[in-house]
Design an enzyme around this catalytic site. Structure first.
Site, PDB file in Angstrom:
ATOM      1  N   TYR A 130       6.639  27.021  -6.794  1.00  0.00           N
ATOM      2  CA  TYR A 130       7.844  26.599  -6.787  1.00  0.00           C
ATOM      3  C   TYR A 130       8.191  25.531  -5.730  1.00  0.00           C
ATOM      4  CZ  TYR A 130      13.078  26.033  -7.358  1.00  0.00           C
ATOM      5  OH  TYR A 130      14.288  25.562  -7.494  1.00  0.00           O
TER       6      TYR A 130
ATOM      7  N   LYS B 142       8.611  21.428  -5.838  1.00  0.00           N
ATOM      8  CA  LYS B 142       9.815  20.804  -5.356  1.00  0.00           C
ATOM      9  C   LYS B 142       9.529  19.846  -4.337  1.00  0.00           C
ATOM     10  CE  LYS B 142      13.117  22.395  -7.906  1.00  0.00           C
ATOM     11  NZ  LYS B 142      13.868  21.562  -9.019  1.00  0.00           N
TER      12      LYS B 142
END
Length: 239
Positions: free
Chosen positions: A142, A146
């Protein structure tokens, strides 16, 4: 630019942050809201234009750009978190996060950039994360996706400046949504986050640090990694 009377498309608009974006846009008097989701039957908002859209599907993205040719503001909100680490985590899960959280907004921006240009420049809002600047155990995929989305935001801001498109990056810690339901820590309300992002569109701000956690992480970026993580883990109560 003003939200009132603007035409806006929001990805991942069926729940969580995306649903709150739709609510705030309607409250501010947006002229038209395209609410995009993989399954339009899950969109509960009234008075919107549902769009079937999986941001990992280039054909659906192209179809959305053709169908929504009046869009002035694009909100790249759709995202996933699989809780996958990078070294021994499942490679397909890592790729799914990159496909959704990085390639999704990239392909959406590429498809809608000509639309925005034709409609006066407009704005792109990318929902990023404070995890674009650090990682915790299990968040590697993640965080990597990002971090890529942060650079996407910076790069497209430069590339689209000539056509007058305003690009906003939105960073926050935890948001009170299903994705963070099992984490016991302070969380920002989704409506508060959406409101801060739309304020940035109207004010011309390029970056939103929506909560104390995002501001803390950003302030520590100049530190040596060991110092930076010592500070972050202390704030998490793990120091």
């Amino acid at each position: 630019m003003q939200i009132h009377d603007a035409v806006v498309l929001v990805t991942g608009a069926n729940r969580g942050i995306g649903a709150r974006f739709v609510e705030q846009l309607k409250a501010r008097g947006a002229g038209k809201v395209y609410a995009a989701a993989r399954d339009v039957r899950t969109i509960e908002a009234d008075g919107v234009h549902p769009v079937e859209l999986d941001v990992t599907d280039p054909e659906q993205i192209a179809a959305a750009a053709r169908a929504a040719g009046d869009v002035q503001i694009l909100v790249n909100n759709a995202g996933i978190s699989t809780g996958t680490g990078l070294v021994i985590g499942d490679e397909q899960a890592i790729r799914r996060e990159m496909d959704t959280n990085f390639y999704g907004p990239l392909l959406m921006t590429r498809a809608f950039a000509p639309v925005l240009a034709a409609n006066g420049g407009g704005a792109v809002v990318n929902v990023v994360s404070a995890l674009s600047w650090f990682a915790t155990p299990g968040s590697g995929a993640y965080a990597a996706s990002k971090a890529a989305a942060w650079m996407l935001t910076d790069s497209t801001r430069l590339e689209l400046a000539g056509q007058g498109t305003h690009v906003v990056g939105v960073h926050m810690g935890l948001v009170d949504t299903d994705m963070a339901a099992e984490i016991q820590a302070p969380k920002i309300a989704p409506a508060e986050l959406a409101d801060a992002a739309l304020d940035a569109v109207e004010s011309g701000a390029q970056e939103v640090l929506a909560d104390d956690w995002a501001r803390l992480v950003k302030r520590g970026l100049h530190l040596d990694p060991a110092q930076r993580y010592e500070q972050l883990f202390a704030a998490l109560g793990q120091g």
